[in-house]
Design an enzyme around this catalytic site. Structure first.
Site, PDB file in Angstrom:
ATOM      1  NE  ARG A 180      53.346  98.373  48.473  1.00 48.52           N
ATOM      2  CZ  ARG A 180      52.853  99.511  48.937  1.00 48.52           C
ATOM      3  NH1 ARG A 180      53.657 100.467  49.339  1.00 48.52           N
ATOM      4  NH2 ARG A 180      51.555  99.683  49.009  1.00 48.52           N
ATOM      5  CG  HIS A 196      64.993  69.269  44.402  1.00 55.10           C
ATOM      6  ND1 HIS A 196      66.292  68.860  44.244  1.00 55.10           N
ATOM      7  CD2 HIS A 196      64.985  70.090  45.486  1.00 55.10           C
ATOM      8  CE1 HIS A 196      67.043  69.421  45.186  1.00 55.10           C
ATOM      9  NE2 HIS A 196      66.272  70.168  45.957  1.00 55.10           N
ATOM     10  NE  ARG A 222      66.882  79.483  41.629  1.00 55.15           N
ATOM     11  CZ  ARG A 222      66.829  80.386  42.581  1.00 55.15           C
ATOM     12  NH1 ARG A 222      66.784  81.660  42.297  1.00 55.15           N
ATOM     13  NH2 ARG A 222      66.834  80.021  43.846  1.00 55.15           N
ATOM     14  CG  HIS A 242      65.384  69.481  51.356  1.00 54.44           C
ATOM     15  ND1 HIS A 242      64.223  69.419  50.594  1.00 54.44           N
ATOM     16  CD2 HIS A 242      66.339  70.008  50.540  1.00 54.44           C
ATOM     17  CE1 HIS A 242      64.471  69.903  49.387  1.00 54.44           C
ATOM     18  NE2 HIS A 242      65.743  70.265  49.320  1.00 54.44           N
ATOM     19  CD  GLU A 291      63.252  77.023  38.807  1.00 58.40           C
ATOM     20  OE1 GLU A 291      63.471  77.392  39.977  1.00 58.40           O
ATOM     21  OE2 GLU A 291      62.671  75.978  38.519  1.00 58.40           O
ATOM     22  CE  LYS A 309      70.443  78.237  45.158  1.00 53.55           C
ATOM     23  NZ  LYS A 309      69.542  77.763  46.176  1.00 53.55           N
ATOM     24  CG  HIS A 326      60.182  68.895  46.315  1.00 49.53           C
ATOM     25  ND1 HIS A 326      60.302  69.873  45.355  1.00 49.53           N
ATOM     26  CD2 HIS A 326      60.987  69.277  47.342  1.00 49.53           C
ATOM     27  CE1 HIS A 326      61.150  70.808  45.779  1.00 49.53           C
ATOM     28  NE2 HIS A 326      61.594  70.457  46.979  1.00 49.53           N
ATOM     29  CG  ASN A 356      64.121  72.524  40.401  1.00 49.31           C
ATOM     30  OD1 ASN A 356      64.276  72.939  41.539  1.00 49.31           O
ATOM     31  ND2 ASN A 356      63.560  73.254  39.452  1.00 49.31           N
ATOM     32  CE  LYS A 379      63.432  78.730  43.342  1.00 50.80           C
ATOM     33  NZ  LYS A 379      63.327  77.324  42.915  1.00 50.80           N
ATOM     34  CD  GLU A 439      69.722  70.317  48.122  1.00 53.00           C
ATOM     35  OE1 GLU A 439      70.101  70.382  46.945  1.00 53.00           O
ATOM     36  OE2 GLU A 439      68.513  70.383  48.454  1.00 53.00           O
TER      37      GLU A 439
HETATM   38  N1  LIG Z   1      65.138  78.768  49.842  1.00 52.70           N
HETATM   39  C1  LIG Z   1      65.736  77.759  49.244  1.00 52.70           C
HETATM   40  O1  LIG Z   1      66.313  77.901  48.166  1.00 52.70           O
HETATM   41  C2  LIG Z   1      65.732  76.413  49.907  1.00 52.70           C
HETATM   42  C3  LIG Z   1      66.537  75.380  49.402  1.00 52.70           C
HETATM   43  C4  LIG Z   1      66.561  74.154  50.080  1.00 52.70           C
HETATM   44  C5  LIG Z   1      65.793  73.981  51.226  1.00 52.70           C
HETATM   45  N2  LIG Z   1      65.009  75.015  51.668  1.00 52.70           N
HETATM   46  C6  LIG Z   1      64.213  74.872  52.900  1.00 52.70           C
HETATM   47  O2  LIG Z   1      65.139  74.711  53.964  1.00 52.70           O
HETATM   48  C7  LIG Z   1      64.513  73.955  55.008  1.00 52.70           C
HETATM   49  C8  LIG Z   1      65.465  72.873  55.467  1.00 52.70           C
HETATM   50  O3  LIG Z   1      66.638  73.486  55.922  1.00 52.70           O
HETATM   51  P1  LIG Z   1      67.633  72.791  56.962  1.00 52.70           P
HETATM   52  O4  LIG Z   1      67.944  71.430  56.473  1.00 52.70           O
HETATM   53  O5  LIG Z   1      68.713  73.738  57.237  1.00 52.70           O
HETATM   54  O6  LIG Z   1      66.683  72.524  58.194  1.00 52.70           O
HETATM   55  P2  LIG Z   1      66.414  73.340  59.563  1.00 52.70           P
HETATM   56  O7  LIG Z   1      66.451  74.778  59.362  1.00 52.70           O
HETATM   57  O8  LIG Z   1      65.152  72.733  60.116  1.00 52.70           O
HETATM   58  O9  LIG Z   1      67.644  72.892  60.471  1.00 52.70           O
HETATM   59  C9  LIG Z   1      67.816  71.528  60.837  1.00 52.70           C
HETATM   60  C10 LIG Z   1      68.022  71.400  62.345  1.00 52.70           C
HETATM   61  O10 LIG Z   1      69.332  71.864  62.667  1.00 52.70           O
HETATM   62  C11 LIG Z   1      69.270  72.755  63.783  1.00 52.70           C
HETATM   63  N3  LIG Z   1      70.428  73.639  63.654  1.00 52.70           N
HETATM   64  C12 LIG Z   1      70.602  74.664  62.806  1.00 52.70           C
HETATM   65  N4  LIG Z   1      71.839  75.136  62.891  1.00 52.70           N
HETATM   66  C13 LIG Z   1      72.466  74.424  63.851  1.00 52.70           C
HETATM   67  C14 LIG Z   1      73.778  74.431  64.385  1.00 52.70           C
HETATM   68  N5  LIG Z   1      74.726  75.245  63.919  1.00 52.70           N
HETATM   69  N6  LIG Z   1      74.067  73.562  65.376  1.00 52.70           N
HETATM   70  C15 LIG Z   1      73.124  72.692  65.823  1.00 52.70           C
HETATM   71  N7  LIG Z   1      71.883  72.612  65.334  1.00 52.70           N
HETATM   72  C16 LIG Z   1      71.554  73.471  64.363  1.00 52.70           C
HETATM   73  C17 LIG Z   1      67.928  73.417  63.628  1.00 52.70           C
HETATM   74  O11 LIG Z   1      67.529  74.001  64.851  1.00 52.70           O
HETATM   75  C18 LIG Z   1      67.067  72.236  63.192  1.00 52.70           C
HETATM   76  O12 LIG Z   1      66.677  71.486  64.302  1.00 52.70           O
HETATM   77  C19 LIG Z   1      63.208  73.447  54.445  1.00 52.70           C
HETATM   78  O13 LIG Z   1      62.158  74.238  54.955  1.00 52.70           O
HETATM   79  C20 LIG Z   1      63.341  73.656  52.939  1.00 52.70           C
HETATM   80  O14 LIG Z   1      62.103  73.894  52.319  1.00 52.70           O
HETATM   81  C21 LIG Z   1      64.971  76.211  51.036  1.00 52.70           C
HETATM   82 ZN   LIG Z   2      66.884  71.099  47.789  1.00 53.00          ZN
END
Ligand SMILES: NC(=O)c1ccc[n+]([C@@H]2O[C@H](COP(=O)([O-])OP(=O)(O)OC[C@H]3O[C@@H](n4cnc5c(N)ncnc54)[C@H](O)[C@@H]3O)[C@@H](O)[C@H]2O)c1
Ligand SMILES: [Zn+2]
Length: 364
Positions: free
Chosen positions: A123, A251, A244, A268, A239, A229, A255, A248, A145, A187
């Site tokens: 939990r 988005h 918050r 993304h 939200e 943020k 999305h 979006n 999130k 972003e």
């Molecule tokens: N929780 C939230 O508030 C929130 C907000 C926006 C996006 N997201 C989520 O985040 C994800 C996208 O995140 P992302 O864009 O970081 O993608 P990701 O985590 O897939 O990373 C992108 C690529 O970069 C590589 N990578 C990571 N760090 C590296 C580094 N230092 N050097 C070389 N390569 C590296 C990873 O292995 C991957 O291949 C999605 O799943 C999305 O839904 C969540």
């Molecule tokens: Zn986003």
């Protein structure tokens, strides 16, 4: 280079965001000082384990912490029930008289999955984020999130669960592929458009330095975006009112573009760039945004290397996908729009005809 510390203020659940250059080597000491537990569980992928994880493990052990590592696939597939089941089963077998805490070492994928695991095991056990992509440093690691995906949709299962610490070392961003820097910039531009005209002007002037991963510019951008943020989360963690919601911006259609392209065509931030352009066009159509400002935003998006056209996805697929957006309340859509760079306005019930018109304009 001096250390920057921003703070998410949530009473007892407040936490710092530490930003600096080459701070990963001293992360273990800070983690130990936090007294989250004695046994660290690192979740990462195989590339990041080799590149940064080995040293982190060594340093954690040198600080008398035990470490267990979990390596997850380097795709969205990591955010799945299969991974959750595998990792939680393994953690429960390992957990004999332990004081466990989770370290997410990676981009948004690793961060979302790790946060979710930490939120449900016993939990809730403490976790911290060491984001390694620009997008994760300025966005996904902050705000609590956490999520995994279902076939029916992305991020459908999740919880609000705040980390105890976020450590952003801009040095790690230098091993990112250019496309991932550009995606993060999507972003960053969003924060500027929704909150800060001065920051928008800074990005216009310095985008080439960002693309070249210049230290000062990276620090400024991670600092500014995480501060924006953190302030928003501090006022509206879950939200529950529209504070918050402004995050979006771009988005709703962004999305839908990701979903209509099965999440494998756009990063993304790229999809969000396109979504922002559509939201800006909607704002212009509704006489909220001047054409000159729309052009300025489009120019910056282009300059950042983000796409400005939606290639190879039919309009009806995007429209179908946009109905599944979490911002739909019953049959009512909800859009974050802009009434000038740095300002937002939320509007419900945007006519479908208008939504189609602005998406059509971007199709290629
Ligand atoms: N929780 C939230 O508030 C929130 C907000 C926006 C996006 N997201 C989520 O985040 C994800 C996208 O995140 P992302 O864009 O970081 O993608 P990701 O985590 O897939 O990373 C992108 C690529 O970069 C590589 N990578 C990571 N760090 C590296 C580094 N230092 N050097 C070389 N390569 C590296 C990873 O292995 C991957 O291949 C999605 O799943 C999305 O839904 C969540
Ligand atoms: Zn986003």
């Amino acid at each position: 280079m001096k250390l920057i510390i921003n703070k998410v203020r949530l009473g007892k659940r407040s936490y710092p965001i530490i930003i600096g250059k080459n701070i990963l080597p001293v992360a273990a000491k800070r983690i130990k000082e936090l007294k989250l537990g004695t046994d660290a569980i690192i979740i990462t992928n195989s590339f990041l384990r080799k590149k940064y994880g080995h040293n982190l493990v060594k340093n954690l052990k040198a600080n008398n912490l035990t470490v267990k590592e979990f390596i997850v696939p380097d795709t969205e597939k990591a955010k799945s029930f299969i991974q959750i089941n595998k990792i939680l089963t393994s953690i429960s077998e390992y957990d004999k008289d332990k004081r466990l805490f989770v370290i997410a070492l990676g981009g948004g994928v690793v961060g979302d999955l790790s946060g979710f695991i930490a939120s449900v095991y016993r939990r809730g056990i403490p976790y911290l984020q060491i984001p390694t992509t620009l997008l994760a440093q300025i966005d996904s690691s902050i705000g609590g999130k956490t999520a995994i995906n279902l076939t029916a949709g992305k991020n459908l299962i999740g919880a609000f669960y705040q980390p105890r610490l976020v450590i952003c070392d801009i040095e790690v961003l230098k091993s990112l592929k250019k496309r991932d820097i550009v995606s993060g910039l999507g972003e960053a531009i969003k924060y500027a458009v929704i909150k800060d005209k001065t920051f928008f002007n800074y990005l216009e002037k310095n985008v080439h330095k960002l693309l070249a991963c210049k230290d000062d510019t990276l620090i400024t951008v991670v600092d500014k975006c995480s501060m924006i943020k953190a302030e928003i989360i501090s006022k509206d963690e879950k939200e529950e009112n529209s504070i918050r919601t402004v995050l979006n911006f771009g988005h709703t259609i962004g999305h839908a573009i990701e979903s209509a392209s099965s999440y494998d065509k756009f990063r993304h931030g790229e999809a969000i760039g396109l979504g922002m352009l559509c939201a800006c066009e909607l704002s212009k159509e509704l006489k909220l945004l001047k054409e000159t400002e729309l052009n300025e935003i489009e120019k910056l998006i282009k300059k950042a290397g983000l796409p400005v056209k939606i290639k190879g996805i039919p309009l009806n697929k995007i429209i179908d996908a946009h109905y599944h957006d979490k911002k739909f309340i019953g049959k009512t859509n909800r859009f974050v729009l802009t009434c000038g760079i740095g300002k937002t306005i939320i509007r419900n019930n945007i006519p479908l005809k208008l939504i189609k018109k602005v998406i059509k304009k971007r199709l290629f």
